[in-house]
Design an enzyme around this catalytic site. Structure first.
Site: not given
Length: 287
Positions: A45-47
């Site tokens: 979902s996020e990096t």
């Protein structure tokens, strides 16, 4: 280019039951295109990417990417990246006297964090938007969620960097039963559509006050396991309206076989959003 890499599980004390964030250290020389390509490849979902701050008021700078684009702020990446930065030897800078507090620079500005009770927590950024839905938006949101409009007890547009539509249903059971129409969700809510329902007293999750789900197809994430930014925005709305007490615990991720626990605390006129953080992968990445 070989860079240090961490993957941190956030918002769960149980291994592999939280929301992972990929963290790249020392990313100052990466281009926007390299960052976006890696975020798309991790498919989380996020990096995030840790960089040197541009102001003496911050300890580090953070850029946050979803598979579909960059966000000015997000909650679980903030906690996971702070954990990774500290674990890599980061120390609080400037003349701030409290070593339990640190400051993150990101697209939404400066975000204060603290270490307390074995958890990291961030101070919820101010809401830049908090507005009720129009009648037409209310009906469209109900249709996107696949529920009768009367099932939505209240709904608002909330923004603290990310832009959400938040709806309150009566029960956790109703939230867990949702089967939304994702293309409609993406059209309605640029960052995500979140649903909140009260937990039953004496139920299996009686340690929590509410069950939360957040659907984010507009940024390439059908359902986010645990969403700190949404929980921060919802806490500001629902505690101000007296629906929730000043401090509580939210459950999220149940529908995805996760066991997220988001700890909300109100102190000194600030809402703090925190949870457990655990590094699950350490190594290097070639970018």
């Amino acid at each position: 280019m070989a860079l240090s890499f961490s993957q941190v599980d956030v918002f769960s004390a149980e291994p592999l039951r939280g929301n992972p964030v990929a963290v790249v250290h020392g990313a100052d020389d990466l281009t926007d295109e390299q960052m976006q390509a890696f975020a798309r490849w991790t498919n989380l979902s996020e990096t995030t990417f840790l960089l040197r701050p541009t102001t003496a008021d911050a300890d580090y700078r953070l850029r946050i990417f979803t598979p579909g684009g960059e966000l000015p702020f997000a909650g679980h990446p903030t906690l996971g990246s702070a954990h990774a930065w500290l674990e890599a030897g980061g120390t609080v800078g400037g003349d701030r006297p409290d070593p339990a507090r640190l400051v993150q620079e990101c697209g939404a500005g400066l975000i204060e964090l603290r270490r307390s009770a074995g958890r990291l927590a961030f101070a919820a950024p101010p809401l830049t938007e908090s507005a009720p839905l129009t009648d037409a938006e209310h009906a469209a949101t109900a249709h996107a969620l696949g529920v009768d409009p009367s099932a939505i007890l209240a709904a608002r547009r909330l923004s603290n960097g990310p832009r959400f539509v938040a709806v309150r249903l009566a029960t956790a059971e109703e939230v867990l039963a949702l089967d939304p129409h994702l293309p409609e969700v993406a059209a309605l809510a640029p960052t995500g559509l979140g649903a909140i329902g009260a937990q039953p007293a004496g139920g299996p999750d009686a340690d929590t006050a509410i069950e939360v789900r957040v659907f984010c197809p507009g940024i390439g994430v059908p359902e986010d396991p645990i969403t700190g930014s949404f929980n921060a925005a919802a806490a500001q709305w629902l505690t101000a309206d007296g629906i929730l007490p000043p401090s509580y615990v939210a459950a999220q991720g149940t529908a995805l076989d996760r066991r997220g626990r988001v700890h909300v605390t109100t102190e000194d006129d600030a809402i703090w959003v925190g949870g457990e953080t655990t590094t699950t992968i350490r190594g290097t990445v070639e970018l």
